[in-house]
Design an enzyme around this catalytic site. Sequence first.
Site, mmCIF file in Angstrom:
data_model
loop_
_atom_site.group_PDB
_atom_site.id
_atom_site.type_symbol
_atom_site.label_atom_id
_atom_site.label_comp_id
_atom_site.label_asym_id
_atom_site.label_seq_id
_atom_site.Cartn_x
_atom_site.Cartn_y
_atom_site.Cartn_z
ATOM 1 N N CYS A 114 -8.037 -14.204 -4.486
ATOM 2 C CA CYS A 114 -9.083 -13.194 -4.783
ATOM 3 C C CYS A 114 -9.834 -13.467 -5.995
ATOM 4 O O CYS A 114 -10.854 -12.696 -6.490
ATOM 5 C CB CYS A 114 -8.286 -12.020 -4.632
ATOM 6 S SG CYS A 114 -7.715 -11.340 -3.269
ATOM 7 N N HIS A 247 -13.095 -6.780 -9.114
ATOM 8 C CA HIS A 247 -12.296 -6.891 -7.337
ATOM 9 C C HIS A 247 -12.059 -5.885 -6.687
ATOM 10 O O HIS A 247 -11.372 -5.174 -7.237
ATOM 11 C CB HIS A 247 -11.237 -8.133 -7.634
ATOM 12 C CG HIS A 247 -10.470 -8.365 -6.488
ATOM 13 N ND1 HIS A 247 -11.255 -8.690 -5.089
ATOM 14 C CD2 HIS A 247 -9.259 -8.326 -5.832
ATOM 15 C CE1 HIS A 247 -10.339 -8.969 -4.323
ATOM 16 N NE2 HIS A 247 -9.141 -8.444 -4.646
ATOM 17 N N ASN A 277 -10.957 -5.169 0.905
ATOM 18 C CA ASN A 277 -10.734 -6.375 0.237
ATOM 19 C C ASN A 277 -11.357 -7.504 0.685
ATOM 20 O O ASN A 277 -10.644 -7.828 1.658
ATOM 21 C CB ASN A 277 -9.229 -6.204 -0.302
ATOM 22 C CG ASN A 277 -8.974 -7.466 -1.071
ATOM 23 O OD1 ASN A 277 -9.874 -8.318 -1.376
ATOM 24 N ND2 ASN A 277 -7.751 -7.530 -1.851
HETATM 25 N N1 COA Z 1 -0.379 3.698 7.165
HETATM 26 C C1 COA Z 1 0.457 4.551 7.168
HETATM 27 N N2 COA Z 1 1.584 4.384 6.404
HETATM 28 C C2 COA Z 1 1.718 3.324 5.664
HETATM 29 C C3 COA Z 1 0.741 2.126 5.740
HETATM 30 C C4 COA Z 1 -0.347 2.511 6.667
HETATM 31 N N3 COA Z 1 -1.376 1.705 6.962
HETATM 32 N N4 COA Z 1 1.139 1.024 5.031
HETATM 33 C C5 COA Z 1 2.237 1.730 4.508
HETATM 34 N N5 COA Z 1 2.562 2.797 4.803
HETATM 35 C C6 COA Z 1 3.667 3.308 4.679
HETATM 36 C C7 COA Z 1 4.785 2.612 4.141
HETATM 37 O O1 COA Z 1 5.673 2.196 5.389
HETATM 38 C C8 COA Z 1 5.945 3.589 3.397
HETATM 39 O O2 COA Z 1 6.473 4.369 4.133
HETATM 40 P P1 COA Z 1 8.152 4.670 3.840
HETATM 41 O O3 COA Z 1 8.066 5.425 2.648
HETATM 42 O O4 COA Z 1 8.374 5.561 5.021
HETATM 43 O O5 COA Z 1 8.726 3.329 3.671
HETATM 44 C C9 COA Z 1 4.704 4.773 2.666
HETATM 45 O O6 COA Z 1 3.480 4.379 3.228
HETATM 46 C C10 COA Z 1 4.505 4.164 1.378
HETATM 47 O O7 COA Z 1 4.280 2.716 1.183
HETATM 48 P P2 COA Z 1 4.021 2.043 -0.218
HETATM 49 O O8 COA Z 1 3.674 0.594 -0.130
HETATM 50 O O9 COA Z 1 4.997 2.481 -1.289
HETATM 51 O O10 COA Z 1 2.537 2.593 -0.749
HETATM 52 P P3 COA Z 1 1.732 2.520 -1.858
HETATM 53 O O11 COA Z 1 1.283 3.756 -2.396
HETATM 54 O O12 COA Z 1 2.270 1.521 -2.661
HETATM 55 O O13 COA Z 1 0.425 1.877 -1.372
HETATM 56 C C11 COA Z 1 -0.843 -0.121 -1.076
HETATM 57 C C12 COA Z 1 0.606 0.519 -0.578
HETATM 58 C C13 COA Z 1 -0.706 -1.472 -0.277
HETATM 59 C C14 COA Z 1 -2.117 0.471 -0.545
HETATM 60 C C15 COA Z 1 -0.792 -0.419 -2.459
HETATM 61 O O14 COA Z 1 0.605 -0.781 -3.049
HETATM 62 C C16 COA Z 1 -1.769 -1.474 -2.980
HETATM 63 O O15 COA Z 1 -3.013 -1.317 -2.899
HETATM 64 N N6 COA Z 1 -1.117 -2.653 -3.490
HETATM 65 C C17 COA Z 1 -2.164 -3.686 -4.167
HETATM 66 C C18 COA Z 1 -2.521 -4.478 -3.102
HETATM 67 C C19 COA Z 1 -3.532 -5.433 -3.332
HETATM 68 O O16 COA Z 1 -4.617 -5.082 -4.194
HETATM 69 N N7 COA Z 1 -3.555 -6.660 -3.062
HETATM 70 C C20 COA Z 1 -4.367 -7.564 -3.195
HETATM 71 C C21 COA Z 1 -4.337 -8.052 -4.690
HETATM 72 S S1 COA Z 1 -5.736 -9.408 -4.326
#
Ligand code: COA
Length: 320
Positions: A114, A247, A277
């Site tokens: 990225c 980004h 993304n």
């Molecule tokens: N739809 C519904 N529920 C979802 C889901 C989806 N697409 N993806 C995850 N969940 C659920 C999880 O299973 C979890 O459930 P649980 O509490 O029963 O275990 C819950 O939602 C919370 O998951 P969590 O991972 O803690 O959510 P979050 O608030 O951290 O958001 C991301 C997840 C991935 C959106 C966030 O962490 C993020 O954006 N991270 C950075 C990723 C990124 O930018 N990567 C690229 C960098 S180049």
Amino acid sequence: MTVRAIIAGSGSALPVRRVTNDELAQTVDTSDAWIVERTGIRARHIAGEGETTATLATAAARKALAAAGIDAAAVDLIVLATATPDQTFPATATKVQDALGIVDCVAFDVAAVCSGFLYALSVADNMIRGGGARTALVIGAETFSRIIDWEDRTTCVLFGDGAGAMVLTAEADSDRGILATALHADGRHNQLLYVDGGVSTTGTVGKLRMKGSEVFRHAVVNLAAVLREAIDKAGLSVTDVDWVVPHQANARILDATARKLGLPAERVVVTVDEHANTSAASVPLAFDVAVRDGRIRRGDLIVLEAMGGGFTWGAAVARY
Ligand code: COA
């Protein structure tokens, strides 16, 4: 005489097919409400048959050349950032070169996921300032849809395909152009964001794996720090910045980073809602959208930033 790399023009390209959150919710256990609340993403474009990293990159490059008013024959350097090349080798940059009808230039790919566009931009800027190139095409292009595990709801909702390009030209004693870049990598974090395949390990392409919440935590800290570093290097301050082009990974990362720096949210270009993304494509794609809709104007001070797998991260400051 000081030579600088001027941003002469930009272009971008998206696959034809636009996929909404509701459409994804038909095949994985997710919802439009969850995706919008946690990420700000509403839709993404997904490459169809015949659409590849090289075709998207070529389309973006053509638009950037047209915007710059420069003939492809003048290009002496192509640096293409991608983690999803058309082939393991040769470099996708050489496919773009061929498609543009350029018979001789320097052409290679850069892999920093990225952050790839920031790495590519910095390499091209250094080559131009060092006299190794005069007219460079710097491209970020990806087809992440081909390395997504479409059964993993924690990752498949986050990514899209696309390409963005800039034409850089050498200009002497200009007050415009790229003023500073800053790049970093920390390979200790490989297992937080990676692809579980590879030519010399499994012999397969593999699928993307990510520990999202840990990536999130590192992203806000690293991005705020590298933005400050690049702005300091340029001898400027945060209040001088007209536009941050980040980004586009997650709207919450954009908000948190801007808050940490004391940057007003209205100065941040956001396209994650429509593109998701797109990895190395996301910064030049967002930049081009903001130039074409009139937000970014000639003379504006812009700051580009990104972080990705590795981890790698970087920022660039430019007077457009
Ligand atoms: N739809 C519904 N529920 C979802 C889901 C989806 N697409 N993806 C995850 N969940 C659920 C999880 O299973 C979890 O459930 P649980 O509490 O029963 O275990 C819950 O939602 C919370 O998951 P969590 O991972 O803690 O959510 P979050 O608030 O951290 O958001 C991301 C997840 C991935 C959106 C966030 O962490 C993020 O954006 N991270 C950075 C990723 C990124 O930018 N990567 C690229 C960098 S180049």
